[in-house]
Design an enzyme around this catalytic site. Structure first.
Site, PDB file in Angstrom:
ATOM      1  N   GLY A  38       0.782  -1.231   0.000  1.00  0.00           N
ATOM      2  CA  GLY A  38       0.000   0.000   0.000  1.00  0.00           C
ATOM      3  C   GLY A  38       0.811   1.277   0.000  1.00  0.00           C
ATOM      4  CB  THR A  39       4.432   2.075  -0.340  1.00  0.00           C
ATOM      5  OG1 THR A  39       4.641   1.296  -1.522  1.00  0.00           O
ATOM      6  CG2 THR A  39       4.942   1.323   0.871  1.00  0.00           C
TER       7      THR A  39
END
Length: 92
Positions: A38-39
């Site tokens: 999810g960066t």
């Protein structure tokens, strides 16, 4: 505007912004963690939030990158494989 992310580099995590015929560098250290799920979504959402506050694009990216670094430095070890970031790391 184009933001080239450097999070997958081996020695650093420097990003490059090209906007309005200018180049801006955002320097960062590579963080050794497998909890990186999810960066990209986290970074883009954090940038959008700061833009909504009326900040410039370069300032929004700088602050979002600081937030992302903090979330990566305090990962959540959940399940198997690449875990999530700790989006709530600033809460007491």
């Amino acid at each position: 505007a184009v933001l080239c992310k450097g999070g997958h580099q081996l020695n650093d995590a420097n990003d490059l912004l090209y906007a309005e015929e200018e180049i801006f560098w955002f320097y960062g250290k590579r963080i050794a963690t497998s909890n990186t799920h999810g960066t990209g979504c986290t970074l883009s959402s954090a940038i959008a939030c700061r833009l909504a506050e009326g900040k410039s694009l370069p300032q929004s990216i700088k602050e979002a990158k600081t937030y992302l670094t903090g979330a990566l430095n305090t990962p959540l070890d959940l399940g198997k494989g690449n875990g999530p970031l700790n989006h709530m790391y600033t809460l007491p």
